[in-house]
Design an enzyme around this catalytic site. Structure first.
Site, PDB file in Angstrom:
ATOM      1  CB  CYS A 380      -0.976  -0.039   1.167  1.00 67.14           C
ATOM      2  SG  CYS A 380      -2.369   1.107   0.984  1.00 67.14           S
ATOM      3  CG  HIS A 519      -3.650  -3.805   2.911  1.00 68.64           C
ATOM      4  ND1 HIS A 519      -2.696  -3.364   3.797  1.00 68.64           N
ATOM      5  CD2 HIS A 519      -4.238  -2.698   2.400  1.00 68.64           C
ATOM      6  CE1 HIS A 519      -2.720  -2.037   3.848  1.00 68.64           C
ATOM      7  NE2 HIS A 519      -3.640  -1.603   3.002  1.00 68.64           N
ATOM      8  CD  GLU A 521      -1.386  -6.635   5.032  1.00 68.41           C
ATOM      9  OE1 GLU A 521      -1.630  -5.492   5.445  1.00 68.41           O
ATOM     10  OE2 GLU A 521      -0.942  -6.859   3.882  1.00 68.41           O
TER      11      GLU A 521
END
Length: 547
Positions: A380, A519, A521
């Site tokens: 990001c 993102h 994750e």
């Protein structure tokens, strides 16, 4: 129709209700049941989207674009079931819904009260998706006795009364403190917590007791007697060296069996725990170690990057290595050269964030990784900083910067390589935003597709031509700089389906240098590490062999 398990907490906060809920969900899955997990938060914010990471920890984003509590990340990581907007609700959202209905005249002029209007709204929320799953696990935030939580406790009391008998149970987490001076566990806090519950009409069926010591049978019997539960339903929750051992640990002390007994499900299906046995083996038997520097803005609270920390751990599982992540404040690099702080690390990760603070430090970290040929992952804002660094130092755009950091009215300090996004496509509709819009929910949120460049590093990592990843940001890299940046060596290897929004950049002649606008994750799991993190840790392992 689903069976409901309500999870509450008492005595103190941060006992691990979210982890206990997630682990129980995983155990019920292991026995062949489908599960869905929900979080009900008593705070008055509509959602955590505008809350400081220092105040609340990370904001977890779902595929359908909800900004939610970080516990939903635990739910997904343990069960693999994607959460939805309907799996997270706050008191602020409940009251907003009630007041909106009142303004529209839906209550036919009645006086609006907590009971029945607010509690009915909560019950309606609980019932969403009732037919889709075997078990619905609903965690109530905060602790019993909190004044803001009373409408939620009252709502679940009514809900349990209205459902068919045997369809709902209550699991309550408490603390059993150990007094070193007297060398004994104290049960009185648990007794008082249950007494508080019972005073508002709720009787727990299962007690999960957080403790640092084994619970003697005599104390277990005492808790059962005074709290009006079966002795086998008093379940110890010991501290663990990894949260991913929680399903095995809770199974070992009989939590899943106690839940099935409470529902009178007999005979209970035998659990298949191979997935969690494999994870535990990877935790206990690593074959190496890598050191990764995380250069961020919110490093004083690790929960601000909770999903990121877990995804790095998962990347370690994929490579059977232990990942030692060190959290470094990006602002330090604005005063000092990165070398003394970053030398010796096998990889560098720059995560997301908002605002100008620390951004020049992140840019210097990206430059250090690029010039020293150290594996780099920018997420990001971390991708945007890598693009700005390349624009300044490779493409000759010395004033490259982001519109996010330009605060002087009528005067621009930067050439805006990163700009404020005002319009984008979401499915079949066009979304438009203005800079002065209210902050909540005004970002590109949720899952969006990206088209990968054939033969690029990321296409090889994903093994796919099209991917879907979750976003949470207001600013975009300006595509008009693509040709100039690519001529300088920074390739745009992932774009939105319409080709207008850069999603991924990489440096082909670098050992491993990738920036992503999304993102990754948020979609990583211990038993299914995200491919980007698995390959990033592999690159760090290769780097460790060169040092």
């Amino acid at each position: 129709m689903a069976r409901y398990i309500f999870i509450t907490g008492g005595v103190v906060s941060s006992l691990g209700k979210g982890l206990a809920s997630a682990a129980l969900g995983a155990l019920l899955q292991a026995r062949g049941y489908s599960v869905r997990l929900r979080k009900l938060d008593p705070y008055l914010n509509v959602d955590p989207g505008t809350m400081s990471p220092f105040e609340h920890g990370e904001v977890f984003v779902t595929d359908d674009g909800a900004e939610t509590d970080l516990d939903l990340g635990h739910y997904e990581r343990f069960t693999g079931v994607p959460c939805r907007k309907t799996d997270s609700v706050s008191a602020g959202r409940i009251y907003t819904n009630v007041l909106d209905k009142e303004r529209r005249g839906e209550y036919l002029g009645k006086t609006i009260q907590v009971i029945p209007h607010v509690t009915n709204e909560i019950k309606d929320w609980l019932s969403i998706g009732d037919e889709e799953t075997d078990f619905m696990l609903c965690e109530i935030g905060g602790t019993v006795g909190d004044i803001e939580g009373l409408p939620f406790f009252e709502a679940i009391r009514q809900f349990m009364q209205e459902r068919p008998k045997g369809d709902c149970i209550l699991m309550h987490l408490t603390l059993l403190p150990y007094l070193a001076a007297s060398r004994e566990l104290k049960t009185k806090p648990t007794q008082h917590s249950v007494k508080e519950l019972r005073s508002i009409g709720l009787q727990p069926d299962i007690l999960v007791c957080r403790t640092e010591h084994e619970i003697p049978e005599s104390e277990r019997a005492k808790i059962a007697l005074f709290c009006n539960v079966r002795a086998e339903s008093v379940v110890p929750a010991m501290d663990l060296d990894s949260i991913y051992k929680a399903p095995l640990a809770y199974h070992g002390v009989g939590l899943d069996q106690a839940v099935l007994d409470a529902f009178a499900i007999t005979p209970a299906p035998r659990p298949k725990l191979d997935r969690w046995l494999d994870v535990a083996d990877r935790i206990d038997s690593p074959e190496g170690e890598v050191r990764i520097a995380v250069v961020g803005k919110y490093v004083k609270l690790e929960d601000a990057y909770k999903s990121l920390a877990e995804a790095l751990t998962h990347g370690g599982f994929a490579n059977r290595v232990k990942v030692r992540a060190q959290w470094l404040d990006a602002e330090v690099f604005e005063r000092e050269h990165p070398s003394p702080h970053l030398d010796g690390f096998h990889a560098i990760l720059v995560p997301g964030g908002f605002g100008e603070r620390g951004t020049e430090g992140k840019i210097r970290a990206a430059q250090f990784a690029r010039e020293r040929k150290i594996p780099y992952l920018g997420i990001c804002l971390g991708m945007q900083m890598a693009v700005i660094e390349a624009a300044r130092n490779l493409a000759g755009l010395s004033r490259a910067g982001s519109q996010e950091f330009d605060h002087e009215a009528g005067l621009s300090r930067f050439e805006h390589v990163v700009y404020h996004m005002t319009e984008w496509t979401e499915g079949n509709r066009t979304v438009r935003r203005k800079a002065d819009d209210a902050k909540g929910g005004t970002m590109r949120l949720g899952a969006y597709d990206a088209i990968l460049t054939p033969s690029s590093r990321v296409a090889e990592i994903y093994g796919a031509a099209t991917i879907s990843e979750r976003h949470r940001h207001r600013y975009e890299v300006d595509k008009k700089y693509q040709k100039r940046l690519e001529a300088a060596g920074l390739h745009f290897s992932g774009l939105s389906p319409d080709g207008e929004l850069p999603e991924i950049v990489e440096i082909p002649d670098h050992p491993w240098f990738v920036g992503v606008q999304f993102h990754p994750e948020l979609k990583s799991k211990p038993f299914e590490p995200h491919p980007l993190f698995a390959d990033f840790v592999r690159a760090a392992l290769d780097q460790s062999r060169l040092v």
